[in-house]
Design a protein around this motif. Structure first.
Motif, PDB file in Angstrom:
ATOM      1  N   GLN A 126      -2.763   6.127 -10.898  1.00  0.00           N
ATOM      2  CA  GLN A 126      -2.564   7.553 -10.637  1.00  0.00           C
ATOM      3  C   GLN A 126      -1.101   7.966 -10.608  1.00  0.00           C
ATOM      4  N   ARG A 127      -0.202   7.051 -10.263  1.00  0.00           N
ATOM      5  CA  ARG A 127       1.195   7.432 -10.098  1.00  0.00           C
ATOM      6  C   ARG A 127       2.090   6.335 -10.656  1.00  0.00           C
ATOM      7  N   THR A 166       7.034   3.083   0.688  1.00  0.00           N
ATOM      8  CA  THR A 166       6.698   4.508   0.753  1.00  0.00           C
ATOM      9  C   THR A 166       5.464   4.812  -0.080  1.00  0.00           C
ATOM     10  N   GLU A 167       5.391   4.239  -1.275  1.00  0.00           N
ATOM     11  CA  GLU A 167       4.263   4.504  -2.168  1.00  0.00           C
ATOM     12  C   GLU A 167       2.974   3.849  -1.672  1.00  0.00           C
ATOM     13  N   ARG A 168       3.066   2.842  -0.847  1.00  0.00           N
ATOM     14  CA  ARG A 168       1.860   2.184  -0.326  1.00  0.00           C
ATOM     15  C   ARG A 168       1.056   3.106   0.570  1.00  0.00           C
ATOM     16  N   LYS A 169       1.689   4.182   1.025  1.00  0.00           N
ATOM     17  CA  LYS A 169       0.947   5.173   1.819  1.00  0.00           C
ATOM     18  C   LYS A 169      -0.111   5.862   0.968  1.00  0.00           C
ATOM     19  N   ASN A 170       0.095   5.879  -0.361  1.00  0.00           N
ATOM     20  CA  ASN A 170      -0.843   6.538  -1.271  1.00  0.00           C
ATOM     21  C   ASN A 170      -1.882   5.589  -1.850  1.00  0.00           C
ATOM     22  N   GLY A 171      -1.722   4.277  -1.591  1.00  0.00           N
ATOM     23  CA  GLY A 171      -2.673   3.306  -2.120  1.00  0.00           C
ATOM     24  C   GLY A 171      -1.970   2.025  -2.515  1.00  0.00           C
TER      25      GLY A 171
END
Length: 208
Positions: free
Chosen positions: A8-9, A48-53
């Motif tokens: 997704q990102r 930081t990105e691990r908060k989104n998955g």
């Protein structure tokens, strides 16, 4: 292609200058560019990105090793100077393996952590330098045997992919079950030639 796989990102996190990073990322559909990063700052991006998955980090050098270790999946690419990143990665991808000699290949194997998957990419028919040793050519068999699998693996492939002719042989070695020979070369296609590397070369020519 990555989007179709459910990713997704996509973020480019690099220690390079901002203008270089933006030139590479232009037109690639990247969601964000983080440039001029230290190794610690790359780790912060991952956390930081691990908060989104779940996060997969792809790197090629010692500066990427901490971020590779912090990610859910770490993928190290390259061969030279990547011992630290190989130790931290879950998957190591080495391109142009035909040019990797015996000594460097041995160092790579020694650097791999237990359980790390190693993917070797290259042209088995490309001639290495005289003193390198033809490691890839020795690993990949010639002729029809190159795509011959053991009966057990051929059965598993048939069950997974349906009515496909999977050649098999009782004499196939265990190593051959992990060899895939690609028959189509896409490098000459116009869209490949105009990819990020080509745009970066144009940018460097104009600005320097």
């Amino acid at each position: 292609a990555l989007r179709k796989l459910g990713i997704q990102r996509i973020i480019l996190a690099t220690g390079d200058r901002r203008e270089v990073a933006e030139a590479v990322a232009a037109g690639l559909g990247i969601d964000a560019v983080r440039s001029e990063l230290t190794p610690d700052q790359k780790v912060l991006v991952v956390l930081t990105e691990r908060k989104n998955g779940p996060v997969m980090m792809v790197g090629d050098g010692v500066n990427d090793a901490p971020a590779l270790a912090a990610a859910d999946i770490g993928v190290a690419m390259g061969a030279r100077g990547t011992a630290a990143s190989a130790e931290a990665a879950d998957v190591v991808v080495v391109d142009e393996v035909s040019m990797v000699g015996l000594v460097l290949m041995a160092q790579l194997f020694q650097a791999l952590a237990p359980g790390t998957r190693l993917i070797l990419l290259g042209d088995k028919d490309q001639l290495p330098s005289v003193d390198a040793g033809a490691v890839l050519a020795n690993l990949v068999p010639d002729g029809a045997a190159a795509n011959s699998f053991s009966p057990a693996l051929a059965g598993q492939l048939a069950a997974a992919w349906g009515a496909v002719d999977w050649p098999s042989s009782e004499s196939t070695s265990r190593l051959q079950d992990h060899v895939v020979v690609l028959r189509t070369n896409h490098r000459s296609q116009p869209e490949i030639r105009e990819a990020a590397a080509g745009r970066l070369k144009k940018w460097i020519w104009v600005h320097h």
